[in-house]
Design an enzyme around this catalytic site. Structure first.
Site, PDB file in Angstrom:
ATOM      1  N   ASP A  76      36.252  43.204  35.313  1.00 17.22           N
ATOM      2  CA  ASP A  76      36.391  42.526  34.012  1.00 17.22           C
ATOM      3  C   ASP A  76      35.885  41.083  34.074  1.00 17.22           C
ATOM      4  OD1 ASP A  76      38.722  42.178  35.670  1.00 17.22           O
ATOM      5  OD2 ASP A  76      39.826  41.369  33.964  1.00 17.22           O
ATOM      6  N   HIS A  77      35.457  40.655  35.282  1.00 14.54           N
ATOM      7  CA  HIS A  77      34.920  39.297  35.433  1.00 14.54           C
ATOM      8  C   HIS A  77      33.439  39.285  35.828  1.00 14.54           C
ATOM      9  CE1 HIS A  77      38.895  37.262  35.191  1.00 14.54           C
ATOM     10  NE2 HIS A  77      39.263  38.505  35.426  1.00 14.54           N
TER      11      HIS A  77
HETATM   12 ZN   LIG Z   1      40.999  39.810  35.261  1.00 21.03          ZN
END
Ligand SMILES: [Zn+2]
Length: 322
Positions: free
Chosen positions: A66-67
């Site tokens: 998610d990064h």
């Molecule tokens: Zn995260």
């Protein structure tokens, strides 16, 4: 310096929040920096005026998807848009190997150089007008915060002091004004002694995922702003147990209060808070919990929220009121 949030959701996107990404834009010109690049960050960029041609560097806080899952797509698009200038990518171990394997296995050609720099032990790395250092955080995988500090602030020549010292105006005044040390009549003149600056260098910290905000005590000393995750409230975090590895609003707020931080921006909210009428809780719970511990300026980021840290060190939300 503007802080434009491109993604504020933790783990998975929601209809109103994409996964993590934050753009930092310089005061003048079009140069900008990207901190984290969750999937579809390039789609978020389409709703802004930011250009991939003006992107100076990307900083990845940790290897969780998610990064960083937006990185290959974003760089591929930069290439298709004919970007030619080299790009710096500061990232922890794993990102370079993963990216290079994607290049190879998907036959991706990038027509510009990418210089990978290790996030581990990044100390006073100079990039344009910034000095950048990393701090290791506590998470399931190595995660880092990046501290930015302005290297030079606008200054003007102290002409009174020069006149009093018997140094008449001339081309050497210009050299001193540009910060160059010179020799005048056999005497060495150090530019810094004749420059006046009204503003202090700005400093801010952008955290990655982190369960121990206190690790940022040194980095946050005398800082203008901290951007930190507050994935959920304290009670939810406690139910998740020790494997959770994220911060609750209370723990970040408590830390910010303790170190006397003037401005705190919370982001990276659990998707459980999606929507306004939600039995599982709302962002108001996060705000209330943080406000109970923190008396400084508290903000909760939204996608496309824009904050400005002025040259005078004033931090405000400038896109709309919360
Ligand atoms: Zn995260």
């Amino acid at each position: 310096m503007d802080f434009l949030f491109l993604g504020t959701s933790a783990g998975v996107p929601t209809k109103s929040r994409n996964v993590t990404a934050l753009a930092l834009q310089e005061d003048q010109g079009k140069a900008w920096y990207l901190i984290d690049c969750g999937e579809a960050t390039q789609h978020q960029l389409l709703h802004t005026k930011l250009s991939l041609h003006e992107l100076q560097a990307i900083f990845i806080t940790h290897v969780h998807g998610d990064h960083c899952y937006g990185l290959p797509g974003l760089l591929a698009s930069a290439g298709m848009n004919q970007r030619k200038q080299p790009l710096v990518v500061v990232a922890p171990q794993g990102i370079e190997a993963w990216f290079k394997s994607t290049l190879e296995n998907t036959q991706l050609y990038i027509p510009f150089d990418i210089q990978f720099i290790q996030a581990e032990n990044l100390q006073n790395y100079s990039l344009r007008n910034f000095s950048i250092s990393s701090t290791k955080l506590a998470h399931r995988t190595p995660s880092y915060a990046y501290r930015f500090q302005e290297r030079e602030v606008e200054s003007r020549l102290d002409t009174e002091k020069l006149k009093n010292a018997g140094i008449p105006s001339g081309p050497h005044w210009g050299e001193l004004a540009r910060g160059e040390d010179i020799e005048y009549n056999g005497i060495k003149l150090v530019a810094a002694n004749y420059l006046l600056s009204e503003n202090a260098p700005r400093k801010w910290v952008i955290g990655g995922d982190n369960e121990t905000p206190a690790l940022l005590a040194e980095a946050c000393a005398d800082c203008d702003v901290l951007v930190h995750e507050a994935t959920c409230t304290k009670d939810v975090a406690e139910k998740k147990g020790s494997e959770f590895s994220h911060s609750a609003a209370a723990s970040v707020a408590e830390f910010a209060e303790r170190v006397g931080l003037r401005n705190l921006v919370l982001t990276h909210f659990s998707s459980r808070y999606h929507g306004t009428h939600n039995k599982r809780g709302s962002l108001e719970d996060i705000r209330k919990e943080a406000a109970a511990y923190y008396s400084g300026n508290l903000y909760l980021a939204d996608d496309f929220a824009r904050f400005r840290l002025s040259t005078k060190g004033e931090f405000t939300r400038v896109d709309k009121s919360e």
